[in-house]
Design a protein around this motif. Structure first.
Motif, mmCIF file in Angstrom:
data_model
loop_
_atom_site.group_PDB
_atom_site.id
_atom_site.type_symbol
_atom_site.label_atom_id
_atom_site.label_comp_id
_atom_site.label_asym_id
_atom_site.label_seq_id
_atom_site.Cartn_x
_atom_site.Cartn_y
_atom_site.Cartn_z
ATOM 1 N N LYS A 4 0.945 4.544 74.374
ATOM 2 C CA LYS A 4 1.852 5.670 74.147
ATOM 3 C C LYS A 4 3.085 5.136 73.439
ATOM 4 O O LYS A 4 3.335 3.929 73.411
ATOM 5 C CB LYS A 4 2.182 6.426 75.426
ATOM 6 N N LEU A 5 3.832 6.051 72.864
ATOM 7 C CA LEU A 5 5.036 5.661 72.142
ATOM 8 C C LEU A 5 6.089 5.143 73.115
ATOM 9 O O LEU A 5 6.265 5.691 74.198
ATOM 10 C CB LEU A 5 5.604 6.852 71.366
ATOM 11 N N ALA A 6 6.801 4.114 72.719
ATOM 12 C CA ALA A 6 7.858 3.551 73.552
ATOM 13 C C ALA A 6 9.103 4.443 73.549
ATOM 14 O O ALA A 6 9.891 4.410 74.476
ATOM 15 C CB ALA A 6 8.219 2.149 73.078
ATOM 16 N N LYS A 7 9.264 5.235 72.479
ATOM 17 C CA LYS A 7 10.423 6.122 72.345
ATOM 18 C C LYS A 7 9.948 7.522 71.973
ATOM 19 O O LYS A 7 8.764 7.743 71.754
ATOM 20 C CB LYS A 7 11.361 5.601 71.248
ATOM 21 N N SER A 8 10.874 8.421 71.841
ATOM 22 C CA SER A 8 10.526 9.789 71.465
ATOM 23 C C SER A 8 10.119 9.840 69.987
ATOM 24 O O SER A 8 10.549 8.997 69.190
ATOM 25 C CB SER A 8 11.701 10.736 71.727
ATOM 26 N N PRO A 9 9.301 10.826 69.612
ATOM 27 C CA PRO A 9 8.813 10.927 68.230
ATOM 28 C C PRO A 9 9.912 11.029 67.174
ATOM 29 O O PRO A 9 9.690 10.647 66.029
ATOM 30 C CB PRO A 9 7.960 12.196 68.240
ATOM 31 N N GLN A 28 8.475 13.501 64.692
ATOM 32 C CA GLN A 28 8.811 14.823 65.224
ATOM 33 C C GLN A 28 8.874 15.859 64.106
ATOM 34 O O GLN A 28 8.433 16.993 64.280
ATOM 35 C CB GLN A 28 10.137 14.791 65.986
ATOM 36 N N ASP A 29 9.405 15.476 62.948
ATOM 37 C CA ASP A 29 9.444 16.389 61.802
ATOM 38 C C ASP A 29 8.034 16.831 61.405
ATOM 39 O O ASP A 29 7.795 18.001 61.098
ATOM 40 C CB ASP A 29 10.100 15.725 60.579
ATOM 41 N N ILE A 30 7.101 15.881 61.422
ATOM 42 C CA ILE A 30 5.720 16.199 61.052
ATOM 43 C C ILE A 30 5.105 17.133 62.085
ATOM 44 O O ILE A 30 4.442 18.120 61.730
ATOM 45 C CB ILE A 30 4.887 14.913 60.896
ATOM 46 N N LEU A 31 5.323 16.839 63.374
ATOM 47 C CA LEU A 31 4.809 17.710 64.430
ATOM 48 C C LEU A 31 5.380 19.120 64.307
ATOM 49 O O LEU A 31 4.648 20.110 64.424
ATOM 50 C CB LEU A 31 5.153 17.141 65.809
ATOM 51 N N ASP A 32 6.683 19.213 64.064
ATOM 52 C CA ASP A 32 7.330 20.518 63.931
ATOM 53 C C ASP A 32 6.762 21.299 62.753
ATOM 54 O O ASP A 32 6.519 22.510 62.852
ATOM 55 C CB ASP A 32 8.848 20.370 63.763
ATOM 56 N N TYR A 85 13.637 8.801 51.164
ATOM 57 C CA TYR A 85 12.709 9.898 51.470
ATOM 58 C C TYR A 85 11.869 9.574 52.709
ATOM 59 O O TYR A 85 11.811 10.366 53.658
ATOM 60 C CB TYR A 85 11.805 10.185 50.274
ATOM 61 N N LEU A 86 11.236 8.413 52.719
ATOM 62 C CA LEU A 86 10.367 8.056 53.841
ATOM 63 C C LEU A 86 11.147 7.847 55.134
ATOM 64 O O LEU A 86 10.631 8.119 56.221
ATOM 65 C CB LEU A 86 9.538 6.820 53.492
ATOM 66 N N ASP A 87 12.393 7.398 55.036
ATOM 67 C CA ASP A 87 13.217 7.234 56.232
ATOM 68 C C ASP A 87 13.799 8.554 56.728
ATOM 69 O O ASP A 87 14.352 8.612 57.825
ATOM 70 C CB ASP A 87 14.347 6.237 55.971
ATOM 71 N N ASP A 127 -0.712 11.029 66.349
ATOM 72 C CA ASP A 127 -1.632 11.450 67.405
ATOM 73 C C ASP A 127 -1.033 11.142 68.777
ATOM 74 O O ASP A 127 -1.083 11.970 69.688
ATOM 75 C CB ASP A 127 -2.982 10.747 67.229
ATOM 76 N N LEU A 128 -0.457 9.948 68.923
ATOM 77 C CA LEU A 128 0.189 9.602 70.188
ATOM 78 C C LEU A 128 1.372 10.522 70.475
ATOM 79 O O LEU A 128 1.598 10.912 71.619
ATOM 80 C CB LEU A 128 0.658 8.146 70.172
ATOM 81 N N ALA A 129 2.122 10.862 69.444
ATOM 82 C CA ALA A 129 3.266 11.758 69.620
ATOM 83 C C ALA A 129 2.804 13.143 70.071
ATOM 84 O O ALA A 129 3.460 13.786 70.890
ATOM 85 C CB ALA A 129 4.049 11.865 68.305
ATOM 86 N N GLU A 130 1.684 13.562 69.549
ATOM 87 C CA GLU A 130 1.180 14.896 69.867
ATOM 88 C C GLU A 130 0.492 14.956 71.230
ATOM 89 O O GLU A 130 0.648 15.930 71.966
ATOM 90 C CB GLU A 130 0.194 15.338 68.785
ATOM 91 N N HIS A 131 -0.249 13.913 71.595
ATOM 92 C CA HIS A 131 -1.084 13.970 72.795
ATOM 93 C C HIS A 131 -0.634 13.090 73.947
ATOM 94 O O HIS A 131 -1.149 13.219 75.052
ATOM 95 C CB HIS A 131 -2.528 13.589 72.441
ATOM 96 N N GLY A 132 0.293 12.190 73.721
ATOM 97 C CA GLY A 132 0.567 11.208 74.756
ATOM 98 C C GLY A 132 1.982 11.117 75.231
ATOM 99 O O GLY A 132 2.456 10.022 75.473
ATOM 100 N N SER A 133 2.671 12.222 75.366
ATOM 101 C CA SER A 133 4.062 12.139 75.784
ATOM 102 C C SER A 133 4.209 11.579 77.201
ATOM 103 O O SER A 133 5.162 10.878 77.490
ATOM 104 C CB SER A 133 4.733 13.502 75.682
ATOM 105 N N GLU A 134 3.265 11.871 78.070
ATOM 106 C CA GLU A 134 3.364 11.417 79.457
ATOM 107 C C GLU A 134 2.275 10.412 79.814
ATOM 108 O O GLU A 134 2.513 9.490 80.574
ATOM 109 C CB GLU A 134 3.269 12.615 80.403
ATOM 110 N N ASN A 135 1.095 10.601 79.263
ATOM 111 C CA ASN A 135 -0.044 9.766 79.622
ATOM 112 C C ASN A 135 -0.339 8.727 78.546
ATOM 113 O O ASN A 135 -0.027 8.930 77.380
ATOM 114 C CB ASN A 135 -1.289 10.631 79.816
#
Length: 145
Positions: A66-71, A129-133, A122-124, A16-24
């Protein structure tokens, strides 16, 4: 091995944070409402995640997370290990090196080591980002004429 709700909800929260909180910064209340998860339960998850420095936080009126790094820096395996501890399918694989007194003569150890490798690899291999894509691809292919 069974993944608890804490692990599953942590993945959903970070997604959710990856999807909605890239800047805020996003308030926990907003995440709880969107995800249908108790805010109290998310607070417990956040306390675990904050110890690993994968979240940025701010307090006050515009406070939140928000995420400290990119998704693409967060794998499902990493998130689950933070919330669940070991993902090992048997207890003897939870310590490295294996401390089991039978490990040198165990005829089934190779089975559990192989399963452990498959689970972790598998989990690693799946990032937020893969899930969002994948979700965006599924959404864009779901049109009605």
């Amino acid at each position: 091995m069974k993944i608890s709700t804490k692990g599953r909800y942590a993945v959903r929260m970070l997604l959710d944070l990856a999807e909605h909180g890239s800047e805020n910064f996003i308030a926990l209340k907003e995440i709880a409402e969107r995800q249908g998860i108790s805010k109290k339960y998310l607070e417990q998850i956040v306390s675990v995640l904050n110890k690993s420095n994968i979240l940025l936080t701010t307090r006050g009126f515009q406070g939140g997370y928000k995420l400290a790094k990119s998704p693409d820096s967060y794998t499902v395996g990493m998130i689950l290990r933070l919330t669940e501890g070991s993902l090992a399918p048997v207890s003897c694989l939870e310590q490295i090196p294996n401390q089991c007194e039978r490990s040198s003569s165990c005829p089934t150890l190779f089975i559990w080591e192989g399963l452990n490798d498959v689970i972790n690899n598998y989990l690693d291999s799946i990032t937020l980002q893969d899930i969002l894509d994948r979700e965006r691809e599924n959404y864009s292919n779901n049109y009605i004429i």
